[in-house]
Design a protein around this motif. Structure first.
Motif: not given
Length: 70
Positions: A43-52, A54-67
């Motif tokens: 169950x832990x192995x199949x669980x998603x590794x990140x939350x879409x 989350x603040x880290x994901x939002x910062x990644x897309x903001x900094x790298x210039x994705x739409x």
């Protein structure tokens, strides 16, 4: 039957015994010790590794210039 005196321990024999002893000890140290594997929780192995959202994901897309997401 001749009465032979007990054989003396010669330097060569002592050196041979020392080398063999060191070899046996070092060979024992080199052998890996068995290690048991940790149980896997599927169950832990199949669980998603990140939350879409989350603040880290939002910062990644903001900094790298994705739409921005719609």
């Amino acid at each position: 039957m001749k009465n032979e005196p007990p054989r003396k321990l010669l330097r060569r024999d002592l050196l041979k015994l020392t080398i063999v002893g060191v070899g046996v000890v070092s060979a024992g140290e080199l052998l890996p010790s068995p290690v048991s594997a940790k149980p896997v929780d599927l169950n832990q192995k199949r669980k998603a590794r990140y939350r879409p959202d989350s603040q880290e994901v939002r910062n990644f897309y903001r900094v790298n210039g994705y739409p921005p997401a719609r």
